[in-house]
Motif scaffolding. Sequence first.
Motif, PDB file in Angstrom:
ATOM      1  N   ALA A  70       7.030  -2.143   4.816  1.00  0.00           N
ATOM      2  CA  ALA A  70       7.213  -2.712   3.481  1.00  0.00           C
ATOM      3  C   ALA A  70       7.738  -1.651   2.509  1.00  0.00           C
ATOM      4  N   LYS A  71       7.268  -0.423   2.652  1.00  0.00           N
ATOM      5  CA  LYS A  71       7.758   0.659   1.797  1.00  0.00           C
ATOM      6  C   LYS A  71       9.230   0.954   2.074  1.00  0.00           C
TER       7      LYS A  71
ATOM      8  N   ASP B 166       2.534  -1.776   6.238  1.00  0.00           N
ATOM      9  CA  ASP B 166       2.668  -1.084   4.954  1.00  0.00           C
ATOM     10  C   ASP B 166       3.863  -0.133   4.963  1.00  0.00           C
TER      11      ASP B 166
ATOM     12  N   LYS C  12      -1.500  -3.197  10.520  1.00  0.00           N
ATOM     13  CA  LYS C  12      -1.523  -3.195   9.056  1.00  0.00           C
ATOM     14  C   LYS C  12      -0.893  -1.916   8.508  1.00  0.00           C
ATOM     15  N   TYR C  13      -1.184  -0.794   9.163  1.00  0.00           N
ATOM     16  CA  TYR C  13      -0.612   0.486   8.739  1.00  0.00           C
ATOM     17  C   TYR C  13       0.914   0.451   8.886  1.00  0.00           C
TER      18      TYR C  13
END
Length: 120
Positions: free
Chosen positions: A27-28, A24, A20-21
Amino acid sequence: MSENVKEELQKLNNRLDRCKYRLDAAAKRDDQSIVKQFKVEIETINKKIAKMKGRQQHTVGNQGSEVLRMPFKRVLTKAEQADMGKFKKSVRGVIVVHPMTALGREIGIKEMTGYAPQAF
């Protein structure tokens, strides 16, 4: 419940957090191929976690039914709770269930209870 199942479940949860980290972060950066890869991996890990939790629940349910089939049960006194080693040696085959454990919650006890094949 075996320690092996708990350890494996913890490893899967840790791996899920890492994914999940990283999702993220990807995605950034707007890296769509990596985002898609991590979404697939997260879905796979979630399925494995659900399977492990189902196996855990099944095991606890089986233990609960075994304990409830024992012919004798009673709430333990404070003195018996204080010296568990002595108590377990004096009563052979006793299974002590605490209400805060998974097994205790499963069978719905409110106080520490002993289950045994014969009266104690």
